[in-house]
Design a protein around this motif. Structure first.
Motif, PDB file in Angstrom:
ATOM      1  N   ALA A 167       0.628  -1.141   0.440  1.00 29.92           N
ATOM      2  CA  ALA A 167       0.039  -0.005   0.268  1.00 29.92           C
ATOM      3  C   ALA A 167       0.722   0.842   0.050  1.00 29.92           C
ATOM      4  O   ALA A 167       0.992   2.311  -1.077  1.00 29.92           O
ATOM      5  CB  ALA A 167      -0.674  -0.139   1.203  1.00 29.92           C
ATOM      6  N   LEU A 168       1.942   1.092   0.398  1.00 28.84           N
ATOM      7  CA  LEU A 168       2.962   2.565   0.568  1.00 28.84           C
ATOM      8  C   LEU A 168       3.042   2.558  -0.583  1.00 28.84           C
ATOM      9  O   LEU A 168       3.853   3.956  -1.271  1.00 28.84           O
ATOM     10  CB  LEU A 168       3.810   2.135   2.031  1.00 28.84           C
ATOM     11  CG  LEU A 168       3.306   2.132   3.309  1.00 28.84           C
ATOM     12  CD1 LEU A 168       4.895   1.570   4.577  1.00 28.84           C
ATOM     13  CD2 LEU A 168       3.129   3.643   3.647  1.00 28.84           C
ATOM     14  N   GLY A 169       3.962   1.406  -1.508  1.00 26.78           N
ATOM     15  CA  GLY A 169       4.541   1.285  -2.532  1.00 26.78           C
ATOM     16  C   GLY A 169       3.975   1.927  -3.580  1.00 26.78           C
ATOM     17  O   GLY A 169       4.087   2.966  -4.501  1.00 26.78           O
ATOM     18  N   ALA A 170       2.575   1.654  -3.554  1.00 24.83           N
ATOM     19  CA  ALA A 170       1.536   2.494  -4.468  1.00 24.83           C
ATOM     20  C   ALA A 170       1.094   3.919  -4.432  1.00 24.83           C
ATOM     21  O   ALA A 170       1.079   4.654  -5.270  1.00 24.83           O
ATOM     22  CB  ALA A 170       0.035   1.548  -4.090  1.00 24.83           C
ATOM     23  N   ARG A 171       0.641   3.741  -2.708  1.00 28.41           N
ATOM     24  CA  ARG A 171       0.548   5.776  -2.559  1.00 28.41           C
ATOM     25  C   ARG A 171       1.905   5.988  -2.897  1.00 28.41           C
ATOM     26  O   ARG A 171       1.797   7.066  -3.782  1.00 28.41           O
ATOM     27  CB  ARG A 171       0.806   5.813  -0.882  1.00 28.41           C
ATOM     28  CG  ARG A 171       0.161   7.279  -0.645  1.00 28.41           C
ATOM     29  CD  ARG A 171       0.524   7.566   0.653  1.00 28.41           C
ATOM     30  NE  ARG A 171       1.131   7.418   1.594  1.00 28.41           N
ATOM     31  CZ  ARG A 171       1.030   7.261   2.842  1.00 28.41           C
ATOM     32  NH1 ARG A 171       0.079   7.267   3.445  1.00 28.41           N
ATOM     33  NH2 ARG A 171       2.070   6.446   3.522  1.00 28.41           N
ATOM     34  N   GLU A 172       3.454   5.414  -3.252  1.00 30.48           N
ATOM     35  CA  GLU A 172       4.714   6.117  -3.849  1.00 30.48           C
ATOM     36  C   GLU A 172       4.227   6.491  -5.019  1.00 30.48           C
ATOM     37  O   GLU A 172       5.247   7.557  -5.648  1.00 30.48           O
ATOM     38  CB  GLU A 172       5.808   5.988  -3.132  1.00 30.48           C
ATOM     39  CG  GLU A 172       6.314   6.394  -1.659  1.00 30.48           C
ATOM     40  CD  GLU A 172       7.025   4.936  -1.462  1.00 30.48           C
ATOM     41  OE1 GLU A 172       7.564   4.055  -2.249  1.00 30.48           O
ATOM     42  OE2 GLU A 172       7.783   4.750  -0.599  1.00 30.48           O
ATOM     43  N   LYS A 173       3.632   5.410  -6.012  1.00 25.19           N
ATOM     44  CA  LYS A 173       3.603   6.011  -7.163  1.00 25.19           C
ATOM     45  C   LYS A 173       2.488   6.989  -7.759  1.00 25.19           C
ATOM     46  O   LYS A 173       1.585   6.680  -8.559  1.00 25.19           O
ATOM     47  CB  LYS A 173       3.339   4.332  -7.949  1.00 25.19           C
ATOM     48  CG  LYS A 173       4.593   3.714  -7.457  1.00 25.19           C
ATOM     49  CD  LYS A 173       5.173   4.365  -8.520  1.00 25.19           C
ATOM     50  CE  LYS A 173       6.895   3.089  -8.585  1.00 25.19           C
ATOM     51  NZ  LYS A 173       7.698   3.703  -8.731  1.00 25.19           N
ATOM     52  N   GLY A 174       1.253   7.450  -6.696  1.00 28.73           N
ATOM     53  CA  GLY A 174       0.497   8.377  -6.791  1.00 28.73           C
ATOM     54  C   GLY A 174      -1.035   7.273  -6.059  1.00 28.73           C
ATOM     55  O   GLY A 174      -1.540   8.530  -6.962  1.00 28.73           O
ATOM     56  N   ALA A 175      -0.775   6.416  -6.265  1.00 30.49           N
ATOM     57  CA  ALA A 175      -2.486   5.606  -5.457  1.00 30.49           C
ATOM     58  C   ALA A 175      -3.137   6.768  -4.494  1.00 30.49           C
ATOM     59  O   ALA A 175      -1.827   6.419  -3.769  1.00 30.49           O
ATOM     60  CB  ALA A 175      -2.367   4.334  -5.376  1.00 30.49           C
ATOM     61  N   GLU A 176      -4.117   6.475  -4.069  1.00 36.30           N
ATOM     62  CA  GLU A 176      -5.321   7.267  -2.633  1.00 36.30           C
ATOM     63  C   GLU A 176      -5.658   5.888  -2.440  1.00 36.30           C
ATOM     64  O   GLU A 176      -5.536   4.337  -2.681  1.00 36.30           O
ATOM     65  CB  GLU A 176      -6.226   8.047  -3.385  1.00 36.30           C
ATOM     66  CG  GLU A 176      -6.785   8.050  -2.423  1.00 36.30           C
ATOM     67  CD  GLU A 176      -8.385   9.134  -2.807  1.00 36.30           C
ATOM     68  OE1 GLU A 176      -8.188  10.185  -1.464  1.00 36.30           O
ATOM     69  OE2 GLU A 176      -8.203   9.396  -4.064  1.00 36.30           O
ATOM     70  N   ILE A 177      -4.830   5.607  -0.835  1.00 35.63           N
ATOM     71  CA  ILE A 177      -5.549   4.413  -0.296  1.00 35.63           C
ATOM     72  C   ILE A 177      -6.280   4.741   0.747  1.00 35.63           C
ATOM     73  O   ILE A 177      -6.620   6.195   1.585  1.00 35.63           O
ATOM     74  CB  ILE A 177      -3.981   3.755   0.199  1.00 35.63           C
ATOM     75  CG1 ILE A 177      -3.269   3.862  -0.694  1.00 35.63           C
ATOM     76  CG2 ILE A 177      -4.667   2.318   1.146  1.00 35.63           C
ATOM     77  CD1 ILE A 177      -3.144   2.245  -1.626  1.00 35.63           C
ATOM     78  N   LEU A 178      -7.508   4.242   0.429  1.00 31.75           N
ATOM     79  CA  LEU A 178      -9.145   4.473   1.384  1.00 31.75           C
ATOM     80  C   LEU A 178      -9.135   2.922   2.394  1.00 31.75           C
ATOM     81  O   LEU A 178     -10.090   2.645   2.362  1.00 31.75           O
ATOM     82  CB  LEU A 178     -10.406   5.118   0.228  1.00 31.75           C
ATOM     83  CG  LEU A 178      -9.928   5.783  -0.386  1.00 31.75           C
ATOM     84  CD1 LEU A 178     -10.847   6.297  -1.436  1.00 31.75           C
ATOM     85  CD2 LEU A 178      -9.622   7.480   0.106  1.00 31.75           C
ATOM     86  N   PRO A 179      -8.183   3.116   3.696  1.00 31.89           N
ATOM     87  CA  PRO A 179      -9.340   2.103   4.236  1.00 31.89           C
ATOM     88  C   PRO A 179      -9.878   2.825   4.800  1.00 31.89           C
ATOM     89  O   PRO A 179     -10.011   3.400   5.748  1.00 31.89           O
ATOM     90  CB  PRO A 179      -7.701   1.989   5.433  1.00 31.89           C
ATOM     91  CG  PRO A 179      -7.260   2.929   5.630  1.00 31.89           C
ATOM     92  CD  PRO A 179      -7.424   3.699   3.909  1.00 31.89           C
ATOM     93  N   ARG A 180     -10.714   1.441   5.706  1.00 34.83           N
ATOM     94  CA  ARG A 180     -11.963   1.994   6.255  1.00 34.83           C
ATOM     95  C   ARG A 180     -13.169   2.443   5.692  1.00 34.83           C
ATOM     96  O   ARG A 180     -13.276   3.795   6.334  1.00 34.83           O
ATOM     97  CB  ARG A 180     -11.812   2.646   7.745  1.00 34.83           C
ATOM     98  CG  ARG A 180     -11.422   2.123   8.598  1.00 34.83           C
ATOM     99  CD  ARG A 180     -10.796   2.546  10.359  1.00 34.83           C
ATOM    100  NE  ARG A 180     -10.848   1.530  10.960  1.00 34.83           N
ATOM    101  CZ  ARG A 180      -9.165   1.281  11.518  1.00 34.83           C
ATOM    102  NH1 ARG A 180      -8.271   1.762  10.531  1.00 34.83           N
ATOM    103  NH2 ARG A 180      -9.275   0.718  12.187  1.00 34.83           N
TER     104      ARG A 180
END
Length: 501
Positions: free
Chosen positions: A160-173
């Motif tokens: 998830a961190l790696g995805a965010r570093e590439k610009g993804a938005e991570i939305l838990p809960r």
């Protein structure tokens, strides 16, 4: 106007996080939503192994085993802080599989995946070799082979961190409560579980990596039907005090010929599992039953001198494996392979993920994103095979050398604390220690190895919102803290988020 992305990923387990990272690194705009915390479901309740699956050879799953053995070394290089080699001792019982069959399986295991880093199999004389010391004297012959340990929940968070570093938005809960087609794209309604606020996101494609809930997303949320199904299989584990010397793990056969792993865990504990039981209940309600605890204890007591009883169990947990339903009646025989089902019948692509295992999550993600090339022809090539996960970019992928450097750079850190930080966070350790030069600089001490600096890092960078997020998924501090210390941590979170709400 609704937010717009190329790809919406539903599910914050290892497959969903892996797909989000892969896709974002190929140039797609990505959002990932997860109805609970990251890795809260199956992906934090595994046996915590990166392995080829020795027993899958009996079911002729040669392609899956080969892919898993290759991935074992890819992942070992990508995350040497949370993945490391482990030796497994397999005591031979003439009442179960014959020795020649075990030898053949181990030979294939050594050679199917082009093993490069891990040592191969060796034969043990359990009467002489130290690995035989805790075993009953009737077991005189054994085998030792290699696989790898992984911190499963951290593997999810690092993706998830790696995805965010590439610009993804991570939305838990954040649950996906509806999916509708609108002018050739998916109109998705996402609901924040904490605030109840809803948000609409337009996505050109959706990847349904909801694990045990994959068919729920297809039917209830997207209003469709699936020609494929998942087979829910419950696997339970117990944690007990460690009862042998050495860092080796054990793989034993129970009376029904199922294999049970007995692995060193958190220094002074052992993780024992797993069961394989067909499950038809709600995945959120799964728990280890007393019969499963007895089953696992019986497997240990069949081989070891020191006998366990239910009072020895420190903790137990259970997860639901969302396996692709291949029609096998025996839960242990159901394939651990994955199936990707791209549904474009309604005009916008819905990629449904069935099955899979932790070891092959990266390859699954790569194949899943490849399925979308027709939708995103400008998408870049796959890239994750040679790229370390966050924190894994240490020189020569050598954890021990890196740990030595951490201790040299921070001589005031107690050895156990330095190793804990290095293991969980790798080269991101500086985000925790910051400018601290003493233990006092790490802030409030909650107990054991847990200091405020680590909790603050997890809240600010890794989506931790409550004590359970920290104690059971981002770390395993929960196994080492007293109830009053856990309460103090919960109060810290309550104060923090009350002030920032």
């Amino acid at each position: 106007m609704p937010d717009q992305v190329d790809l919406l990923v539903i599910g914050g387990g290892v497959n969903g996080a892996g797909i989000a990272r892969d896709a974002a690194g190929r140039g797609l705009s990505v959002a990932l939503c997860e109805k609970d915390d990251l890795a809260q479901g199956t992906s934090s309740r595994s046996g915590k192994l990166v392995h080829g699956g020795l027993r899958y050879l009996e079911y002729y799953e040669f392609r899956l085993v080969r892919e898993a053995l290759i991935e074992r070394e890819v992942l070992l290089e990508a995350a040497p802080h949370i993945i490391w080699p482990m030796r497994f001792v397999l005591p031979h019982s003439p009442m179960d599989r014959p020795a020649w069959l075990v030898r053949l399986g181990l030979f294939l295991y050594d050679h199917l995946g082009g093993r490069r880093k891990l040592p191969g199999t060796r034969v043990l004389d359990l009467r002489r070799d130290p690995e035989g010391a805790p075993l009953q004297s009737k077991y005189t012959k054994g085998f030792e082979y290699s696989d790898c340990w992984v911190d499963d929940a951290r593997l999810v968070v690092l993706n998830a961190l790696g995805a965010r570093e590439k610009g993804a938005e991570i939305l838990p809960r954040t649950a996906c409560v509806s999916l509708q087609i609108d002018n050739g794209v998916w109109l998705s309604t996402l609901k924040d579980a904490e605030t109840g606020v809803e948000r609409v996101v337009r996505a050109k494609a959706v990847a349904n990596a909801a694990g045990p809930w994959v068919n729920d997303i297809i039917g209830r949320v997207a209003g469709g039907n699936s020609r494929r199904a998942v087979r829910l299989v419950k696997g339970s584990h117990i944690i007990v005090p460690k009862f042998w010397e050495g860092q080796q793990a054990y793989l034993v056969q129970n009376n029904d010929k199922r294999v049970i792993f007995i692995n060193p865990y958190e220094g002074d504990k052992a993780l024992i599992g797993t069961t394989d039981i067909a499950y038809e209940g709600a995945p959120d309600a799964v728990q280890a039953d007393p019969d499963e605890v007895d089953y696992l204890i019986a497997a240990v007591n069949r081989y070891f001198k020191q006998k366990l009883n239910p009072d020895d169990v420190i903790e137990k947990f259970s997860g639901v494996r969302p396996l692709f339903d291949d029609g096998q009646g025996n839960p242990s025989a159901v394939t651990r392979d994955y199936v990707l089902d791209l549904d474009q019948a309604r005009g916008a692509p819905l990629l449904n993920i069935f099955g899979g295992k932790i070891t092959t999550y990266r390859k699954l993600a790569e194949h899943a994103v490849d399925q979308l090339k027709g939708v995103f022809p400008e998408m870049r090539a796959s890239w994750t095979a040679k790229t370390p996960l966050p924190g894994g970019d240490m020189p020569d992928k050598d954890f021990e050398t890196f740990l030595g450097q951490v201790r040299d750079d921070h001589p005031w850190l107690p050895r156990a604390l330095a190793k804990h930080y290095a293991r969980l966070y790798g080269t991101r350790i500086s985000l925790i220690i910051a400018q601290a030069t003493t233990l006092t600089g790490l802030g409030q001490h909650f107990g054991a190895l847990l200091y405020e600096a680590e909790v603050s890092y997890l809240a600010e960078h890794e989506w931790a919102r409550c004590a359970e997020d920290v104690l059971t998924r981002r770390t395993k501090h929960g196994l080492h803290l007293e109830p009053a210390e856990k309460d103090r941590l919960e109060s810290w979170f309550n104060d923090r988020f009350a002030k920032t709400a």
